[in-house]
Design a protein around this motif. Structure first.
Motif, PDB file in Angstrom:
ATOM      1  N   GLY A 140       0.401  17.789   5.671  1.00 25.32           N
ATOM      2  CA  GLY A 140      -0.513  18.339   4.682  1.00 25.32           C
ATOM      3  C   GLY A 140      -0.954  17.344   3.631  1.00 25.32           C
ATOM      4  N   ARG A 141      -0.944  16.048   3.980  1.00 23.53           N
ATOM      5  CA  ARG A 141      -1.240  14.995   3.001  1.00 23.53           C
ATOM      6  C   ARG A 141      -2.580  14.308   3.249  1.00 23.53           C
ATOM      7  NH1 ARG A 141       3.473  11.178   3.857  1.00 23.53           N
ATOM      8  NH2 ARG A 141       2.297   9.899   2.365  1.00 23.53           N
ATOM      9  N   GLU A 143      -5.654  15.078   2.160  1.00 25.64           N
ATOM     10  CA  GLU A 143      -6.414  14.921   0.919  1.00 25.64           C
ATOM     11  C   GLU A 143      -5.801  13.851   0.030  1.00 25.64           C
ATOM     12  OE1 GLU A 143      -7.758  17.517  -3.031  1.00 25.64           O
ATOM     13  OE2 GLU A 143      -7.205  18.540  -1.175  1.00 25.64           O
ATOM     14  N   GLU A 144      -4.488  13.874  -0.115  1.00 29.94           N
ATOM     15  CA  GLU A 144      -3.802  12.882  -0.943  1.00 29.94           C
ATOM     16  C   GLU A 144      -4.081  11.463  -0.446  1.00 29.94           C
ATOM     17  OE1 GLU A 144       0.790  11.268  -1.305  1.00 29.94           O
ATOM     18  OE2 GLU A 144       0.457  13.383  -0.816  1.00 29.94           O
ATOM     19  N   THR A 145      -4.026  11.282   0.868  1.00 27.26           N
ATOM     20  CA  THR A 145      -4.180   9.943   1.447  1.00 27.26           C
ATOM     21  C   THR A 145      -5.584   9.408   1.268  1.00 27.26           C
ATOM     22  OG1 THR A 145      -2.450  10.378   3.087  1.00 27.26           O
ATOM     23  CG2 THR A 145      -4.004   8.597   3.575  1.00 27.26           C
ATOM     24  N   VAL A 146      -6.579  10.181   1.670  1.00 25.93           N
ATOM     25  CA  VAL A 146      -7.944   9.658   1.604  1.00 25.93           C
ATOM     26  C   VAL A 146      -8.417   9.498   0.153  1.00 25.93           C
ATOM     27  CG1 VAL A 146      -8.548  10.528   3.894  1.00 25.93           C
ATOM     28  CG2 VAL A 146      -9.045  11.930   1.889  1.00 25.93           C
ATOM     29  N   LYS A 147      -7.977  10.380  -0.733  1.00 24.71           N
ATOM     30  CA  LYS A 147      -8.363  10.240  -2.136  1.00 24.71           C
ATOM     31  C   LYS A 147      -7.727   9.003  -2.758  1.00 24.71           C
ATOM     32  CE  LYS A 147      -8.888  13.755  -4.909  1.00 24.71           C
ATOM     33  NZ  LYS A 147      -8.655  14.994  -5.680  1.00 24.71           N
ATOM     34  N   ARG A 148      -6.485   8.693  -2.380  1.00 20.34           N
ATOM     35  CA  ARG A 148      -5.825   7.482  -2.892  1.00 20.34           C
ATOM     36  C   ARG A 148      -6.559   6.234  -2.407  1.00 20.34           C
ATOM     37  NH1 ARG A 148      -1.641   6.720   0.525  1.00 20.34           N
ATOM     38  NH2 ARG A 148      -2.745   4.903   1.356  1.00 20.34           N
ATOM     39  N   GLN A 149      -6.900   6.199  -1.126  1.00 18.31           N
ATOM     40  CA  GLN A 149      -7.593   5.043  -0.571  1.00 18.31           C
ATOM     41  C   GLN A 149      -8.963   4.859  -1.216  1.00 18.31           C
ATOM     42  OE1 GLN A 149      -7.429   6.286   3.533  1.00 18.31           O
ATOM     43  NE2 GLN A 149      -5.556   5.132   3.962  1.00 18.31           N
ATOM     44  N   MET A 150      -9.669   5.960  -1.403  1.00 19.09           N
ATOM     45  CA  MET A 150     -11.005   5.893  -1.997  1.00 19.09           C
ATOM     46  C   MET A 150     -10.934   5.540  -3.469  1.00 19.09           C
ATOM     47  SD  MET A 150     -14.135   6.400  -0.831  1.00 19.09           S
ATOM     48  CE  MET A 150     -14.548   4.877  -1.671  1.00 19.09           C
ATOM     49  N   ALA A 151      -9.918   6.053  -4.174  1.00 22.94           N
ATOM     50  CA  ALA A 151      -9.777   5.792  -5.606  1.00 22.94           C
ATOM     51  C   ALA A 151      -9.613   4.300  -5.887  1.00 22.94           C
ATOM     52  CB  ALA A 151      -8.591   6.571  -6.173  1.00 22.94           C
ATOM     53  N   ALA A 152      -8.907   3.592  -5.022  1.00 24.08           N
ATOM     54  CA  ALA A 152      -8.717   2.151  -5.224  1.00 24.08           C
ATOM     55  C   ALA A 152     -10.045   1.416  -5.166  1.00 24.08           C
ATOM     56  CB  ALA A 152      -7.757   1.603  -4.160  1.00 24.08           C
ATOM     57  N   VAL A 153     -10.897   1.817  -4.245  1.00 26.02           N
ATOM     58  CA  VAL A 153     -12.203   1.165  -4.103  1.00 26.02           C
ATOM     59  C   VAL A 153     -13.096   1.513  -5.290  1.00 26.02           C
ATOM     60  CG1 VAL A 153     -14.221   0.919  -2.606  1.00 26.02           C
ATOM     61  CG2 VAL A 153     -11.958   1.209  -1.599  1.00 26.02           C
ATOM     62  N   ILE A 154     -13.062   2.757  -5.718  1.00 29.65           N
ATOM     63  CA  ILE A 154     -13.854   3.172  -6.879  1.00 29.65           C
ATOM     64  C   ILE A 154     -13.408   2.415  -8.130  1.00 29.65           C
ATOM     65  CG2 ILE A 154     -14.315   5.107  -8.438  1.00 29.65           C
ATOM     66  CD1 ILE A 154     -14.204   6.940  -5.936  1.00 29.65           C
ATOM     67  N   HIS A 155     -12.107   2.282  -8.309  1.00 25.75           N
ATOM     68  CA  HIS A 155     -11.560   1.614  -9.499  1.00 25.75           C
ATOM     69  C   HIS A 155     -12.035   0.170  -9.589  1.00 25.75           C
ATOM     70  CE1 HIS A 155      -8.766   0.456 -12.643  1.00 25.75           C
ATOM     71  NE2 HIS A 155      -8.329  -0.534 -11.885  1.00 25.75           N
ATOM     72  N   VAL A 156     -12.038  -0.537  -8.483  1.00 26.67           N
ATOM     73  CA  VAL A 156     -12.387  -1.961  -8.490  1.00 26.67           C
ATOM     74  C   VAL A 156     -13.905  -2.178  -8.518  1.00 26.67           C
ATOM     75  CG1 VAL A 156     -12.323  -4.078  -7.085  1.00 26.67           C
ATOM     76  CG2 VAL A 156     -10.250  -2.715  -7.401  1.00 26.67           C
ATOM     77  N   ASN A 157     -14.653  -1.260  -7.919  1.00 28.22           N
ATOM     78  CA  ASN A 157     -16.093  -1.476  -7.773  1.00 28.22           C
ATOM     79  C   ASN A 157     -16.953  -0.690  -8.755  1.00 28.22           C
ATOM     80  OD1 ASN A 157     -16.552  -3.289  -5.213  1.00 28.22           O
ATOM     81  ND2 ASN A 157     -14.832  -1.939  -4.759  1.00 28.22           N
ATOM     82  N   GLY A 158     -16.366   0.266  -9.427  1.00 30.68           N
ATOM     83  CA  GLY A 158     -17.013   0.943 -10.543  1.00 30.68           C
ATOM     84  C   GLY A 158     -18.470   1.285 -10.371  1.00 30.68           C
ATOM     85  N   HIS A 159     -19.326   0.639 -11.177  1.00 32.94           N
ATOM     86  CA  HIS A 159     -20.745   0.990 -11.216  1.00 32.94           C
ATOM     87  C   HIS A 159     -21.471   0.662  -9.918  1.00 32.94           C
ATOM     88  CE1 HIS A 159     -20.688  -3.290 -12.261  1.00 32.94           C
ATOM     89  NE2 HIS A 159     -21.950  -3.344 -11.879  1.00 32.94           N
TER      90      HIS A 159
END
Length: 255
Positions: A140-141, A143-159
């Motif tokens: 049941g993980r 959502e947790e997995t894909v959101k964590r992976q995507m969050a790292a890319v969003i954090h570094v690439n921002g705008h």
């Protein structure tokens, strides 16, 4: 209207003779379909064949892609290929963070995010791969997995995040013959769209591709889903007839 994106990932499969026949057949089929009106089509090829495929696709609507890029600009990194080198060969797309890179080469979320950043800095659109293993799905993980992976890319690439592509590739469906149902895939794609929307006002620009064993038989059902904007196609991209059928399905979905 945003075109669907169909990107073939040849993985470590190629030869000069086979590449020539495959690309010529795909180009002929794309021309017959008028594919450039409804889909962006790319082939992500092994680095040694970039020059050959660039020459074959020159002047055509077929785009050139790479399968990986170094997270370093230059230097003593034997065997690595930089984004600047890829750009010199006319590469438009580059896969980053494919599950095989994560699994066999130990690429972390942070490394994947940095690769996406360096690709963008050189005018290359990264196709950022995210997805859960069978163990994670059964626990049941997803959502947790894909959101964590995507969050790292969003954090570094921002705008710049609206300039990337994303490929959802459930690891349990890659090369196994298993495929997420259209409904399962749409659920995760919608989740990723919401996550992107929280980070950018232009989330609708981002192509979110399905990358778990899309083939000629299941492409139409997957591409009919509201948040599936194309496919990252593995084995089927090595067979011109199958790849062209997937491209045709993209056209029917766009229509």
């Amino acid at each position: 209207m945003k075109k669907n994106l169909i990107a073939g990932n040849w993985k470590m499969n190629a030869s000069l003779e086979a590449n020539d026949a495959l690309v010529r057949a795909v180009l002929a089929g794309m021309g017959a379909q008028g594919a450039d009106a409804f889909a962006t089509v790319a082939v992500c090829v092994p680095a040694p064949y970039l020059a050959q495929v660039r020459a074959l696709q020159s002047g055509s609507p077929l785009e050139l892609g790479a399968q990986d890029v170094s997270c370093h600009e230059q230097g003593a990194f034997t065997g690595e290929v930089s984004a600047a080198m890829l750009r010199e060969f006319g590469v438009r797309f580059c896969i980053v963070g494919h599950s095989e890179r994560r699994q066999y080469h130990g690429e972390t979320d942070a490394v994947v995010a940095q690769k996406a950043k360096i690709a963008l800095a050189h005018g290359i659109t990264p196709i950022v791969c995210v997805g859960e293993t069978l163990e994670e799905r059964e626990a049941g993980r997803t959502e947790e997995t894909v959101k964590r992976q995507m969050a790292a890319v969003i954090h570094v690439n921002g705008h710049c995040i609206s300039e990337i592509c994303v490929a959802y590739e459930p690891v349990w469906a890659i090369g196994t013959g298993r495929t997420a149902t259209p409904e399962q895939a749409q659920e995760v794609h919608a989740l990723l769209r919401r996550q992107l929307a929280a980070a950018t006002a232009h989330a609708e620009r981002v192509h979110i591709l399905y990358g778990g064993s899309m083939n000629a038989a299941n492409a139409a059902g997957l591409l009919a889903q509201g948040d599936i904007d194309g496919g990252l196609v593995g084995g089927a991209s090595l067979k011109a007839a199958d790849f062209l059928q997937i491209i045709a399905s993209a056209g029917r979905a766009a229509g």
